[in-house]
Design a protein around this motif. Structure first.
Motif, PDB file in Angstrom:
ATOM      1  N   UNK A 149       0.835  -1.206   0.000  1.00 51.95           N
ATOM      2  CA  UNK A 149       0.000   0.000   0.000  1.00 51.95           C
ATOM      3  C   UNK A 149       0.865   1.250   0.000  1.00 51.95           C
ATOM      4  N   UNK A 150       2.015   1.174   0.660  1.00 51.78           N
ATOM      5  CA  UNK A 150       2.957   2.294   0.610  1.00 51.78           C
ATOM      6  C   UNK A 150       3.387   2.582  -0.818  1.00 51.78           C
ATOM      7  N   UNK A 151       3.671   1.538  -1.590  1.00 52.19           N
ATOM      8  CA  UNK A 151       4.040   1.712  -3.004  1.00 52.19           C
ATOM      9  C   UNK A 151       2.880   2.270  -3.808  1.00 52.19           C
ATOM     10  N   UNK A 152       1.695   1.723  -3.569  1.00 47.89           N
ATOM     11  CA  UNK A 152       0.513   2.194  -4.301  1.00 47.89           C
ATOM     12  C   UNK A 152       0.250   3.674  -4.038  1.00 47.89           C
ATOM     13  N   UNK A 153       0.303   4.069  -2.774  1.00 51.63           N
ATOM     14  CA  UNK A 153      -0.035   5.454  -2.412  1.00 51.63           C
ATOM     15  C   UNK A 153       1.045   6.434  -2.863  1.00 51.63           C
ATOM     16  N   UNK A 154       2.307   6.116  -2.587  1.00 47.89           N
ATOM     17  CA  UNK A 154       3.382   7.073  -2.864  1.00 47.89           C
ATOM     18  C   UNK A 154       3.854   7.039  -4.328  1.00 47.89           C
ATOM     19  N   UNK A 155       3.455   6.019  -5.074  1.00 48.95           N
ATOM     20  CA  UNK A 155       3.849   5.949  -6.489  1.00 48.95           C
ATOM     21  C   UNK A 155       2.631   6.105  -7.395  1.00 48.95           C
ATOM     22  N   UNK A 181      -3.988  -2.614 -12.895  1.00 57.36           N
ATOM     23  CA  UNK A 181      -2.811  -1.985 -12.291  1.00 57.36           C
ATOM     24  C   UNK A 181      -1.525  -2.734 -12.642  1.00 57.36           C
ATOM     25  N   UNK A 182      -1.602  -4.050 -12.749  1.00 57.54           N
ATOM     26  CA  UNK A 182      -0.423  -4.796 -13.187  1.00 57.54           C
ATOM     27  C   UNK A 182       0.013  -4.332 -14.573  1.00 57.54           C
ATOM     28  N   UNK A 183      -0.956  -4.016 -15.431  1.00 57.54           N
ATOM     29  CA  UNK A 183      -0.624  -3.562 -16.780  1.00 57.54           C
ATOM     30  C   UNK A 183      -0.203  -2.105 -16.830  1.00 57.54           C
ATOM     31  N   UNK A 184      -1.043  -1.223 -16.266  1.00 60.72           N
ATOM     32  CA  UNK A 184      -0.811   0.221 -16.394  1.00 60.72           C
ATOM     33  C   UNK A 184       0.316   0.721 -15.484  1.00 60.72           C
ATOM     34  N   UNK A 185       0.326   0.265 -14.265  1.00 59.63           N
ATOM     35  CA  UNK A 185       1.248   0.795 -13.251  1.00 59.63           C
ATOM     36  C   UNK A 185       2.565   0.023 -13.205  1.00 59.63           C
ATOM     37  N   UNK A 186       2.464  -1.306 -13.241  1.00 56.32           N
ATOM     38  CA  UNK A 186       3.654  -2.145 -13.037  1.00 56.32           C
ATOM     39  C   UNK A 186       4.280  -2.645 -14.342  1.00 56.32           C
TER      40      UNK A 186
END
Length: 476
Positions: free
Chosen positions: A219-225, A441-446
């Motif tokens: 969640x830290x990665x999700x929020x701050x990135x 999110x796996x596609x767009x973000x990661x």
């Protein structure tokens, strides 16, 4: 007063403790001042210390402050909450940020985000006699009344932690012929267990620990990135707080691995326990049950959250069950619907096996509490560990029984825990791969499953802490 930290991190409360560590050995800088060298120390009623010189002059002495970073860099221990001054991990710190936002100029405010664990929600639901859904909505209303901008549920980030754990196990199972340290895989979501492994057993245990980040740190990665990009702000403009059932989570958030040098910010700025949220409610004179519910927020804006969701497999996240079912299907083509546990010495040590034609294909275990962890570690170090995968938790009975959870003086602990477990199990469960927004999110973000970016944002590493010799550690 007993320490709120788990048994692995205490000097006192040794009922479920493996071996006391040495006293704190952090060197302290002392500013020497000219003088006769003779002085008395006077202690005020409030506990303040004053140096009284021969000429009658006095000087207030500062308390030695030990930060969580100091503790993590030391081979000693984390002592009780009364002796370790946690200056950046409390609900008072959250208040300071919210108060500062009220007077800050436009553009200087922090975007305050709170991520709540499902275990904390269940504990609060039990205290206020609410359903999990009502608890989530009323808690959202309370935080937003205080000035918080967004309130998320860490069950969403747990989807990524579970999926990464599944893939990691399958990969390591297939590599076991080439590496003696591929198996067993030991879960990494419990920071009390991780601190103990790093400080006490180091490189003898670390290679076996899963590299998948915990739900808090995902969640830290999700929020701050990801979320920071969506809000068009830099990570340091977000103040991210998590609500957790466990004091040890404060240590996890303070690990240097989860600090961005580029933006000079942590993935999780502050961790408050369930009990600290209850204190906040009391200080505001608010009863959660009397608040009007507010709509739930979603990290992924394309998905609206009508109710909280969870995962199968118990109150510690369901890692054993998800990895077991996935591995059975992926490695052997066997569909497992219900996972059957077999208790061993006690209810906190259980086994799960997958068998075919009289042959054991998978052998998993759940080890909760440090007595069981000690037995597990000793077997592993002797080369006699029969398991492929172990779900390891420092707290007896797991995360729902964390040291930061609410207690009920009028209700026996066992009865309260059962009540919290019932409420936790009421939440609708979903398979992580089918949760709306995860695949996107796996596609767009990661940039895809197994990508370098996914490895960077969803995994971490561990470090053996070199033991320091100290006279305090000598057993007389």
């Amino acid at each position: 007063m007993a320490s709120p930290f788990s048994g692995a991190l205490q000097l006192t409360d040794l009922d479920d403790f493996i071996g006391p560590s040495q006293d704190c050995i952090k060197p302290m800088k002392v500013d020497k001042k000219l003088g006769s060298g003779v002085a008395k120390i006077h202690i005020e009623d409030d506990g303040s210390y004053f140096q009284v010189n021969q000429d009658g002059g006095t000087r207030k002495l500062e308390k030695a402050k030990i930060s969580l970073d100091d503790c993590l860099a030391c081979s000693g221990c984390v002592t009780s909450a009364e002796t370790v001054l946690i200056t950046q991990q409390s609900h008072e710190e959250l208040r300071k940020i919210l108060d500062a936002n009220k007077t800050a100029a436009p553009g200087q405010q922090k975007l305050v985000v709170i991520s709540v664990s499902p275990q904390s929600s269940a504990s609060l639901a039990a205290r206020f006699q609410l359903t999990p859904t009502d608890t989530a909505k009323k808690l959202t209303a309370f935080f937003k009344k205080l000035g918080v901008h967004y309130v998320f549920d860490t069950a969403f980030s747990r989807n990524f932690s579970l999926l990464e754990s599944q893939r990691e196990f399958v990969r390591r199972f297939r590599e076991q012929a080439d590496s003696k340290q591929a198996l067993p895989v030991l879960t990494s979501v419990c920071p009390g267990w991780i601190c103990y492994a790093e400080k006490t057993h180091g490189n003898a245990i670390i290679p076996y620990i899963s590299t998948a980040r915990s739900p808090q740190q995902v969640m830290g990665s999700l929020v701050k990135d990801f979320f920071a990009q969506q809000q068009h702000v830099t990570p340091d403009k977000i103040y991210h707080v998590t609500v957790m059932p466990c004091y040890d989570k404060k240590l996890e958030a303070s690990r240097p691995d989860f600090f961005s040098q580029e933006h000079q910010t942590r993935d999780v700025d502050c961790v408050v326990t369930t009990g600290e949220v209850f204190k906040l409610l009391e200080e505001e004179g608010v009863s959660l049950s009397e608040l009007e519910p507010a709509p739930l927020d979603s990290v992924y804006s394309s998905v609206s959250a009508e109710e909280p969701t969870s995962h199968r497999g118990g109150g510690s996240g369901g890692y054993l069950e998800h990895v077991f079912r996935h591995a059975a299907q992926e490695l052997f083509g066997i569909h497992v619907d219900e996972v059957t546990y077999r208790p061993l010495r006690n209810k906190d040590f259980q086994e799960v096996t997958l068998e075919s034609e009289g042959r054991v294909l998978l052998h998993f275990a759940a080890a909760y509490g440090f007595r069981n962890i000690q037995n597990l570690v000793q077997k592993l170090k002797r080369g006699r560990c029969p398991y492929h995968y172990v779900e390891v938790m420092a707290c007896p009975a797991g995360c729902l029984n964390g040291g930061g959870q609410l207690k009920a003086p009028e209700m026996p602990g066992k009865e309260l825990l059962q009540h919290v477990e019932r409420l936790y199990s009421m939440v609708r469960t979903e398979a992580p791969e089918g949760v709306p927004g995860v695949r996107e999110l796996y596609g767009q973000w990661l940039h895809g499953e197994g990508s370098e970016r996914a490895g960077c944002l969803l995994h971490t590493s561990y470090h053996a802490v070199e033991k320091s010799s100290s006279g305090l550690s000598i057993r007389w």
